[in-house]
Design a protein around this motif. Sequence first.
Motif, mmCIF file in Angstrom:
data_model
loop_
_atom_site.group_PDB
_atom_site.id
_atom_site.type_symbol
_atom_site.label_atom_id
_atom_site.label_comp_id
_atom_site.label_asym_id
_atom_site.label_seq_id
_atom_site.Cartn_x
_atom_site.Cartn_y
_atom_site.Cartn_z
ATOM 1 N N LEU A 108 0.818 -1.215 0.000
ATOM 2 C CA LEU A 108 0.000 0.000 0.000
ATOM 3 C C LEU A 108 0.851 1.264 0.000
ATOM 4 C CD1 LEU A 108 -2.809 -1.213 2.399
ATOM 5 C CD2 LEU A 108 -3.211 -0.254 0.136
ATOM 6 N N GLU A 109 2.076 1.145 0.489
ATOM 7 C CA GLU A 109 2.988 2.289 0.465
ATOM 8 C C GLU A 109 3.293 2.737 -0.959
ATOM 9 O OE1 GLU A 109 4.479 4.182 2.994
ATOM 10 O OE2 GLU A 109 2.933 3.209 4.208
ATOM 11 N N LEU A 110 3.150 1.839 -1.931
ATOM 12 C CA LEU A 110 3.367 2.216 -3.330
ATOM 13 C C LEU A 110 2.420 3.333 -3.743
ATOM 14 C CD1 LEU A 110 3.665 -1.350 -4.906
ATOM 15 C CD2 LEU A 110 5.533 0.279 -4.577
ATOM 16 N N LEU A 111 1.194 3.288 -3.222
ATOM 17 C CA LEU A 111 0.217 4.329 -3.520
ATOM 18 C C LEU A 111 0.622 5.634 -2.855
ATOM 19 C CD1 LEU A 111 -2.500 4.610 -5.044
ATOM 20 C CD2 LEU A 111 -3.650 4.215 -2.859
ATOM 21 N N LYS A 112 1.084 5.534 -1.625
ATOM 22 C CA LYS A 112 1.521 6.718 -0.891
ATOM 23 C C LYS A 112 2.737 7.357 -1.542
ATOM 24 C CE LYS A 112 2.767 8.170 3.795
ATOM 25 N NZ LYS A 112 2.929 7.707 5.195
ATOM 26 N N MET A 113 3.630 6.532 -2.053
ATOM 27 C CA MET A 113 4.856 7.021 -2.685
ATOM 28 C C MET A 113 4.627 7.447 -4.134
ATOM 29 S SD MET A 113 7.111 3.950 -1.044
ATOM 30 C CE MET A 113 8.477 4.064 -2.185
ATOM 31 N N LYS A 114 3.378 7.371 -4.599
ATOM 32 C CA LYS A 114 2.985 7.796 -5.945
ATOM 33 C C LYS A 114 3.700 7.000 -7.036
ATOM 34 C CE LYS A 114 0.629 10.704 -3.672
ATOM 35 N NZ LYS A 114 -0.768 10.330 -3.351
ATOM 36 N N GLN A 115 3.968 5.735 -6.757
ATOM 37 C CA GLN A 115 4.584 4.885 -7.764
ATOM 38 C C GLN A 115 3.541 4.107 -8.560
ATOM 39 O OE1 GLN A 115 7.884 2.643 -6.299
ATOM 40 N NE2 GLN A 115 8.964 4.454 -5.586
ATOM 41 N N VAL A 116 2.283 4.210 -8.142
ATOM 42 C CA VAL A 116 1.155 3.696 -8.919
ATOM 43 C C VAL A 116 0.043 4.733 -8.863
ATOM 44 C CG1 VAL A 116 1.719 1.266 -8.538
ATOM 45 C CG2 VAL A 116 0.200 2.438 -6.928
ATOM 46 N N TYR A 137 -3.996 9.127 -0.726
ATOM 47 C CA TYR A 137 -2.928 9.134 -1.718
ATOM 48 C C TYR A 137 -3.355 8.664 -3.101
ATOM 49 C CZ TYR A 137 -0.634 9.368 2.782
ATOM 50 O OH TYR A 137 -0.271 9.720 4.063
ATOM 51 N N GLY A 138 -4.571 8.166 -3.245
ATOM 52 C CA GLY A 138 -5.029 7.719 -4.549
ATOM 53 C C GLY A 138 -6.207 6.783 -4.432
#
Length: 338
Positions: A108-116, A137-138
């Motif tokens: 879920l951190e991928l969403l926070k890091m804007k990588q998806v 975040y998304g």
Amino acid sequence: MVTINDVAELAGLSKSTVSRVINHYPHVSQEKKQKVYQAMKTLGYVPNSSARSLRNKKTQMIAVIVPRLMNPFFGQLIESMEVAATEQGYQLLICQTMYSKETELGHLELLKMKQVDGMILASLENEWETISEYLTYGPLIMCNEFEEDANIPIVKLDQIHGGYIATKHLLEEGHRRIAYCSGGHKSMVAQHRKLGFKKALKEYGLEFEERYSFLDAYSIKDGMRVFHELNQMEEPPTAVFTGGDEVAAGLITAAKENGVRIPKDLSVIGFDNQVVTKIMDPKISTIEQPIQLMAQQAIKVLVEKIASKQDPQKERYEFPLKLIVRESTGRSPLRAVE
């Protein structure tokens, strides 16, 4: 302002290790990844490169979280999603949790890091209250697995009806001692199937018996374990609702190895209508799920949410299931029952 040095200090790791985790370098242990993700969450850290990406453009990436890639259901779901995503101009990033809460949060951190740009939850390990924090975040949507209280789109199957028609078929075949297999009691998919199972029993004046309930059944190996457990009972069931074709295949394999005849001594019904149902001897009766339609709808809904940038809405999309009768429950002619 929080920096990468702050993340490294809180995680107890080097700055270079934190950088490798953020940039998805290979050969970083899962333990270190979790430490970095937890530190980032605690500090509210978002990588500068990701922040720039958020301001300037989309990643054209969608992540899908699944519990276990080796499960044919999720393999088919991912394949259908990937085709649908490609048609929409997106790439699919596959995230496997192996039923771990910590791993799910890491993804879920991928969403926070804007990588998806958005994420599809095909399984759920954490409570919705925890997951809902990432809506900031998304966009998130649920597909297959679900939480009724979630204020996001949910694309799912009518699991109550699936559990009902599978169990009713066994009852119509004359069975009264029917075992029930499930992956886990927290899963809403499993809970709804169980409701359908109980509904069918009630129509025949029967009660659900805990002694015939088997949990943590996901794989062929689990199916073999379930057979050995029920085979040791003084009054074993005469039929089994497995909740998965892999489990059904394992159960049938173990039964045949121990001289138990399918379906004469024991009837078995699966769930999903995977390839294994057609190549087993006997062929396995099962519940067919419209996986492709569900996958296409999930991608369509998520892409719309990414484009609109609207607040999440409690939308529901549900698809029907049907019974496929084969040899493992006593009838050789193939037929479908809506």
